[in-house]
Design a protein around this motif. Structure first.
Motif, PDB file in Angstrom:
ATOM      1  N   GLY A 171      17.895  12.397  -8.247  1.00 34.14           N
ATOM      2  CA  GLY A 171      18.002  12.664  -9.528  1.00 34.14           C
ATOM      3  C   GLY A 171      18.282  13.551 -10.300  1.00 34.14           C
ATOM      4  N   HIS A 172      17.354  13.301 -11.953  1.00 30.79           N
ATOM      5  CA  HIS A 172      17.875  14.770 -12.389  1.00 30.79           C
ATOM      6  C   HIS A 172      16.870  15.860 -12.542  1.00 30.79           C
ATOM      7  CE1 HIS A 172      15.697  13.010 -15.703  1.00 30.79           C
ATOM      8  NE2 HIS A 172      16.135  12.107 -16.053  1.00 30.79           N
ATOM      9  N   PHE A 173      15.542  16.065 -11.342  1.00 34.68           N
ATOM     10  CA  PHE A 173      14.788  16.245 -11.808  1.00 34.68           C
ATOM     11  C   PHE A 173      15.664  17.981 -11.018  1.00 34.68           C
ATOM     12  CE2 PHE A 173      14.961  14.244  -7.845  1.00 34.68           C
ATOM     13  CZ  PHE A 173      15.045  14.848  -6.283  1.00 34.68           C
ATOM     14  N   ASP A 174      15.064  19.224 -11.421  1.00 27.05           N
ATOM     15  CA  ASP A 174      14.736  20.311 -11.258  1.00 27.05           C
ATOM     16  C   ASP A 174      13.648  21.159  -9.840  1.00 27.05           C
ATOM     17  OD1 ASP A 174      17.594  20.881 -12.294  1.00 27.05           O
ATOM     18  OD2 ASP A 174      16.432  21.145 -13.909  1.00 27.05           O
ATOM     19  N   LYS A 175      12.924  20.475 -10.597  1.00 28.44           N
ATOM     20  CA  LYS A 175      11.738  21.265  -9.046  1.00 28.44           C
ATOM     21  C   LYS A 175      10.523  20.040  -8.642  1.00 28.44           C
ATOM     22  CE  LYS A 175      11.076  24.714 -12.357  1.00 28.44           C
ATOM     23  NZ  LYS A 175      10.081  25.725 -13.670  1.00 28.44           N
ATOM     24  N   ALA A 176      10.310  19.946  -7.616  1.00 25.22           N
ATOM     25  CA  ALA A 176       9.551  19.133  -7.407  1.00 25.22           C
ATOM     26  C   ALA A 176       8.174  19.489  -6.662  1.00 25.22           C
ATOM     27  CB  ALA A 176       9.851  19.020  -5.268  1.00 25.22           C
ATOM     28  N   CYS A 177       6.896  18.619  -7.442  1.00 22.00           N
ATOM     29  CA  CYS A 177       5.579  19.443  -7.726  1.00 22.00           C
ATOM     30  C   CYS A 177       5.437  19.289  -5.939  1.00 22.00           C
ATOM     31  CB  CYS A 177       4.958  18.137  -8.258  1.00 22.00           C
ATOM     32  SG  CYS A 177       6.053  18.104 -10.373  1.00 22.00           S
ATOM     33  N   GLU A 236       0.657  -1.946   0.129  1.00 20.44           N
ATOM     34  CA  GLU A 236       0.159  -0.008  -0.358  1.00 20.44           C
ATOM     35  C   GLU A 236       1.277   1.239   0.100  1.00 20.44           C
ATOM     36  OE1 GLU A 236      -0.286  -2.319   2.272  1.00 20.44           O
ATOM     37  OE2 GLU A 236      -2.712  -3.295   1.695  1.00 20.44           O
ATOM     38  N   ILE A 237       0.434   1.881  -0.732  1.00 26.33           N
ATOM     39  CA  ILE A 237       1.399   3.171  -0.425  1.00 26.33           C
ATOM     40  C   ILE A 237       1.392   4.222   0.445  1.00 26.33           C
ATOM     41  CG2 ILE A 237       1.551   6.339  -2.149  1.00 26.33           C
ATOM     42  CD1 ILE A 237       0.699   3.932  -4.869  1.00 26.33           C
ATOM     43  N   ARG A 238       2.259   4.831   1.799  1.00 20.48           N
ATOM     44  CA  ARG A 238       2.076   5.618   2.546  1.00 20.48           C
ATOM     45  C   ARG A 238       2.011   6.655   2.442  1.00 20.48           C
ATOM     46  NH1 ARG A 238       6.960   3.095   5.091  1.00 20.48           N
ATOM     47  NH2 ARG A 238       6.635   4.510   6.564  1.00 20.48           N
ATOM     48  N   TRP A 239       2.750   7.600   1.155  1.00 19.22           N
ATOM     49  CA  TRP A 239       3.367   8.373   0.692  1.00 19.22           C
ATOM     50  C   TRP A 239       3.619   8.962  -1.102  1.00 19.22           C
ATOM     51  CZ3 TRP A 239       8.404   9.481  -0.125  1.00 19.22           C
ATOM     52  CH2 TRP A 239       8.812   9.519   0.548  1.00 19.22           C
ATOM     53  N   THR A 240       3.526   9.626  -1.295  1.00 21.10           N
ATOM     54  CA  THR A 240       4.222   9.394  -3.386  1.00 21.10           C
ATOM     55  C   THR A 240       4.761  11.862  -2.836  1.00 21.10           C
ATOM     56  OG1 THR A 240       2.615   8.358  -3.941  1.00 21.10           O
ATOM     57  CG2 THR A 240       4.001   9.917  -5.296  1.00 21.10           C
ATOM     58  N   ARG A 241       5.727  11.699  -3.781  1.00 19.26           N
ATOM     59  CA  ARG A 241       6.174  12.898  -3.751  1.00 19.26           C
ATOM     60  C   ARG A 241       6.647  13.058  -5.851  1.00 19.26           C
ATOM     61  NH1 ARG A 241       4.527  16.413  -0.644  1.00 19.26           N
ATOM     62  NH2 ARG A 241       5.741  17.759  -2.733  1.00 19.26           N
ATOM     63  N   VAL A 242       6.301  13.903  -6.194  1.00 17.63           N
ATOM     64  CA  VAL A 242       6.099  13.685  -7.699  1.00 17.63           C
ATOM     65  C   VAL A 242       7.224  15.152  -7.872  1.00 17.63           C
ATOM     66  CG1 VAL A 242       5.172  14.572 -10.026  1.00 17.63           C
ATOM     67  CG2 VAL A 242       3.951  13.707  -8.212  1.00 17.63           C
ATOM     68  N   PHE A 243       8.148  14.973  -9.011  1.00 22.15           N
ATOM     69  CA  PHE A 243       9.138  15.727  -9.265  1.00 22.15           C
ATOM     70  C   PHE A 243       9.142  16.075 -10.833  1.00 22.15           C
ATOM     71  CE2 PHE A 243      10.770  13.722  -6.064  1.00 22.15           C
ATOM     72  CZ  PHE A 243      11.365  14.376  -4.702  1.00 22.15           C
ATOM     73  N   ASP A 244       9.914  17.368 -11.007  1.00 20.62           N
ATOM     74  CA  ASP A 244       9.849  16.969 -12.761  1.00 20.62           C
ATOM     75  C   ASP A 244      10.799  16.564 -13.540  1.00 20.62           C
ATOM     76  OD1 ASP A 244      11.944  17.907 -12.137  1.00 20.62           O
ATOM     77  OD2 ASP A 244      11.288  20.337 -12.890  1.00 20.62           O
ATOM     78  N   GLY A 245      11.374  15.193 -12.929  1.00 17.32           N
ATOM     79  CA  GLY A 245      12.232  14.344 -13.810  1.00 17.32           C
ATOM     80  C   GLY A 245      12.541  12.813 -13.061  1.00 17.32           C
ATOM     81  N   ASP A 246      13.012  11.951 -12.773  1.00 20.56           N
ATOM     82  CA  ASP A 246      13.463  11.342 -12.770  1.00 20.56           C
ATOM     83  C   ASP A 246      14.108  11.280 -11.552  1.00 20.56           C
ATOM     84  OD1 ASP A 246      12.829  10.004 -15.389  1.00 20.56           O
ATOM     85  OD2 ASP A 246      14.612   9.318 -15.807  1.00 20.56           O
ATOM     86  N   ALA A 247      13.571  10.710 -10.772  1.00 20.78           N
ATOM     87  CA  ALA A 247      14.091  10.002  -9.011  1.00 20.78           C
ATOM     88  C   ALA A 247      15.346   9.177  -9.538  1.00 20.78           C
ATOM     89  CB  ALA A 247      13.255   9.970  -8.613  1.00 20.78           C
ATOM     90  N   GLN A 248      16.644   9.057  -9.416  1.00 24.73           N
ATOM     91  CA  GLN A 248      17.069   7.390  -9.492  1.00 24.73           C
ATOM     92  C   GLN A 248      17.579   6.692  -8.333  1.00 24.73           C
ATOM     93  OE1 GLN A 248      19.186   9.636 -13.847  1.00 24.73           O
ATOM     94  NE2 GLN A 248      19.793  10.912 -12.181  1.00 24.73           N
ATOM     95  N   ALA A 249      18.084   8.065  -7.573  1.00 26.34           N
ATOM     96  CA  ALA A 249      18.247   7.711  -6.314  1.00 26.34           C
ATOM     97  C   ALA A 249      17.469   7.669  -4.690  1.00 26.34           C
ATOM     98  CB  ALA A 249      19.819   8.076  -5.762  1.00 26.34           C
ATOM     99  N   ILE A 250      17.949   6.891  -3.799  1.00 26.36           N
ATOM    100  CA  ILE A 250      16.948   7.082  -2.586  1.00 26.36           C
ATOM    101  C   ILE A 250      17.628   6.514  -1.199  1.00 26.36           C
ATOM    102  CG2 ILE A 250      15.591   4.627  -2.752  1.00 26.36           C
ATOM    103  CD1 ILE A 250      13.140   6.910  -2.398  1.00 26.36           C
ATOM    104  N   ALA A 251      17.496   6.683  -0.387  1.00 20.41           N
ATOM    105  CA  ALA A 251      17.869   6.404   0.994  1.00 20.41           C
ATOM    106  C   ALA A 251      16.817   7.047   2.496  1.00 20.41           C
ATOM    107  CB  ALA A 251      19.531   7.036   0.909  1.00 20.41           C
ATOM    108  N   THR A 252      17.648   6.496   3.612  1.00 23.84           N
ATOM    109  CA  THR A 252      16.401   6.810   4.679  1.00 23.84           C
ATOM    110  C   THR A 252      17.152   7.368   6.196  1.00 23.84           C
ATOM    111  OG1 THR A 252      15.892   4.846   5.338  1.00 23.84           O
ATOM    112  CG2 THR A 252      14.244   5.560   3.809  1.00 23.84           C
ATOM    113  N   LEU A 253      17.561   8.138   6.260  1.00 22.35           N
ATOM    114  CA  LEU A 253      17.486   8.497   8.208  1.00 22.35           C
ATOM    115  C   LEU A 253      17.594   9.375   8.854  1.00 22.35           C
ATOM    116  CD1 LEU A 253      21.100   8.729   9.067  1.00 22.35           C
ATOM    117  CD2 LEU A 253      21.894  10.766   7.820  1.00 22.35           C
ATOM    118  N   ASP A 254      17.497   8.970  10.081  1.00 26.75           N
ATOM    119  CA  ASP A 254      16.554   9.152  10.911  1.00 26.75           C
ATOM    120  C   ASP A 254      15.160   9.849  10.783  1.00 26.75           C
ATOM    121  OD1 ASP A 254      18.796   8.329  12.695  1.00 26.75           O
ATOM    122  OD2 ASP A 254      19.730  10.732  12.359  1.00 26.75           O
ATOM    123  N   GLY A 255      14.636   8.969  10.377  1.00 30.15           N
ATOM    124  CA  GLY A 255      13.154   9.442   9.735  1.00 30.15           C
ATOM    125  C   GLY A 255      13.019   9.924   8.266  1.00 30.15           C
ATOM    126  N   VAL A 256      13.572  10.943   8.162  1.00 31.12           N
ATOM    127  CA  VAL A 256      13.786  11.623   6.759  1.00 31.12           C
ATOM    128  C   VAL A 256      14.398  10.197   5.675  1.00 31.12           C
ATOM    129  CG1 VAL A 256      14.460  13.600   5.273  1.00 31.12           C
ATOM    130  CG2 VAL A 256      14.616  13.443   8.050  1.00 31.12           C
TER     131      VAL A 256
END
Length: 588
Positions: free
Chosen positions: A282-288, A257-277
């Motif tokens: 990626g190669h995006f310039d903006k977050a929607c 199930e989806i807990r949350w989604t964030r959308v950007f104007d270019g590919d998201a290519q990397a992801i990692a978590t630290l201390d709840g964040v």
């Protein structure tokens, strides 16, 4: 300097890393892979030199340096082609990529290296294909990419080796297309990529298999909308970086199930978590500001600058952290160190936060600022209806003494019903006509119930049957659309869809975030409204259902009472007809 992370209601939850880069070396070619081992950072890519302290030093596609000081270490194995993935286990650093030799010795696509010496281990295999992802766990080194065989033994995009002996393991799940990413948690290896099937079973782009047997875990059904480029995992679930039309960062539960989604104007290519964040690259310039984007990924409801890097809190809210990196390809991979409170990003950028950081950057300080005074309780009002101080008057559990007092017409009343270990309120039944019973609870207006333009969260636990819906039922409200603005939570129409509304003190309109799904099913649901900066979201059972853009300077400064169960007791009071519990307001 650490920055205190403020969630959408203002509570200090953890430290987000500073947006100011720490000292680190730079590289003369792309960096594709990064991993921590204690105070040491290991990187791999397609570079031939590193620059530390203004001095160029030969480093052939592999390098290591001190995570605290940025000082380059003597560790300098050399690969003859791209290193695309790195993983660390104990005293061994594992590398995978396009290479045929390491240190001039045959090592086809996968190699083990001493973490301090850089010398090759006995791990040696012939890999037909191109590995691009590594992860360690359950005594194994897991490898993924486009793979057809290892040492002549068929493998279909996945393989594993013993960490003890280096031998090819029997673990051999299959996919029908490339696996770009791996993540490991106890009992699971997560797979992400372009595939549509795992072990011959439909498992669109994201799946999980047993770390020992390779058997598909069919309890995970996620179905990302586009190719998965990167994964991170924790006990709560899995986090995916997606490409496609624009790009997305998505947090899933363990069942998909989806807990949350964030959308950007270019590919998201990397992801990692630290201390709840959750950190995204990626190669995006903006977050929607909402989950909507259009052709070529353009944010249709507004956006904020987030050059190649962004941070998201545990509820899916976009944080203010924004180092702003340059380049086209941008960030290719992220790694985090809980022990150091830092993150590393690698890719093709050359500037970060206005400072020269060629293809590697690190940020530190992910701990609450020492000596910072954090509010003990940011809930300005909280009602569980388990405590009354007089007949029909309910106490405020937040300690701010916003007592709820009954206002009735035509004999309207509530009844108490058992809920959990306490009690809930059941409001008057559905009725039409001027003589219908009406009942609301109201708290007198005070300044601390007005959020102004600050972050705001409010919500309630709701039980509503299909037969109890009406054209509109008000759960909670402060103010009106004229005369100071308003915030409200209600259930709209006979279909029973919850919505959040906000209007500013200088506006004539109300911004509405409405769920597309009904909650009128006779079951308890946790409803929440979240306003942070330019976004208003409606959340149902911890899942963001809809987000809309609001003016970033929208401010509510109403002198009207706070009401629960209806906006008043007039004939058009939008009376609520179900049951309520746990009503709350949280202001930053």
């Amino acid at each position: 300097m650490a920055t205190v992370l403020t969630a959408v209601g203002g509570a200090a939850l953890a430290g987000v890393v500073s947006s100011d880069p720490v000292a680190s070396p730079s590289f003369n070619g792309p960096v594709y892979a990064v991993a921590y081992r204690g105070d040491t950072v290991y990187v791999g890519g397609n570079f031939t030199s590193a620059n530390a302290g203004g001095k160029n030093v030969t480093r052939t596609r592999l390098a290591a340096f001190n995570a605290r000081t940025g000082a380059l270490l003597d560790w300098s194995p050399a690969a003859d082609a791209n290193v695309r993935a790195i993983a660390v286990d104990g005293d061994v650093v594992y590398a995978a990529g396009d290479f045929d030799t390491v240190n001039g010795t045959n090592r086809d696509a996968v190699a083990g290296l001493g973490a301090t010496t850089g010398q090759l281990t006995a791990l040696k295999h012939t890999v037909l294909g191109q590995p691009s992802a590594l992860v360690v766990g359950s005594g194994r080194l897991y490898v993924a990419g486009r793979i057809t065989a290892v040492d002549g033994t068929p493998r279909t995009n996945l393989a594993a080796f013993s960490l003890t002996t280096g031998a090819l393991d029997a673990w051999a799940p299959t996919t029908d297309d490339t696996v770009n990413a791996l993540a490991y948690t106890t009992g699971r290896v997560y797979l992400g990529g372009r595939f549509h099937k795992t072990n011959g079973v439909s498992s669109l782009r994201l799946s999980a298999v047993d770390p020992v047997t390779g058997v598909l875990d069919k309890t995970l059904v996620a179905k990302p909308v586009s190719q998965v480029f990167a994964l991170a995992a924790d006990p709560a679930g899995v986090y995916a970086a997606l490409g496609g039309q624009g790009g997305r960062a998505v947090a899933y539960t363990r069942t998909g199930e989806i807990r949350w989604t964030r959308v950007f104007d270019g590919d998201a290519q990397a992801i990692a978590t630290l201390d709840g964040v959750t950190y995204v690259g990626g190669h995006f310039d903006k977050a929607c500001t909402t989950s909507n984007n259009g052709i070529k990924g353009v944010c249709t409801d507004g956006s904020v600058p987030r050059g190649k890097l962004a941070a998201i809190d545990a509820q899916g809210n976009l944080l203010e952290w924004s180092p702003q990196a340059n380049g086209v390809a941008g960030t290719r991979q992220l790694a985090t160190s809980a022990a150091l409170g830092s993150i590393s990003a690698v890719g093709d950028f050359t500037l970060v936060s206005g400072a020269a950081r060629k293809r590697y950057v690190s940020f530190g300080g992910a701990h609450p600022t020492e000596g910072a005074v954090l509010p003990a309780n940011d809930y300005v009002a909280s009602y569980n209806f388990d405590t009354t101080i007089a007949d029909g008057t309910f106490d405020d559990g937040s300690g701010h003494k916003h007592l709820l007092r009954a206002v009735t017409r035509n004999g309207g009343k509530v009844t108490l019903a058992a809920h959990g270990t306490g009690q809930a309120l059941t409001f008057p039944p559905k009725c039409t006509g001027a003589t219908c019973p009406r009942f609301v609870l109201q708290a007198a207006d005070t300044a601390d119930l007005n959020p102004g333009s600050r972050p705001l969260r409010y919500g309630a636990t709701v039980l509503l049957a299909a037969a109890e819906t009406a054209s509109g039922e008000n759960i909670m409200q402060k103010g009106y659309s004229t005369g100071g603005g308003q915030y409200k939570l209600q259930v709209d129409g006979v279909s029973g869809k919850p919505s959040c509304g906000m209007g500013g003190k200088d506006e004539k309109i109300v911004h509405i975030a409405r769920s597309r799904e009904s909650i009128a099913d006779g079951k308890w649901h946790a409803l929440e409204c979240r306003r942070t900066g330019p976004t208003l979201s409606v959340v149902v059972d911890d899942q963001v259902k809809t987000s809309v853009a609001v003016p970033i300077d929208l401010a509510v400064m109403s002198n009207l009472p706070f009401s629960v169960g209806g906006k008043g007791v007039g004939a058009d009071n939008d009376q609520f007809h179900g049951s309520l519990d746990d009503v709350w307001i949280h202001i930053g």
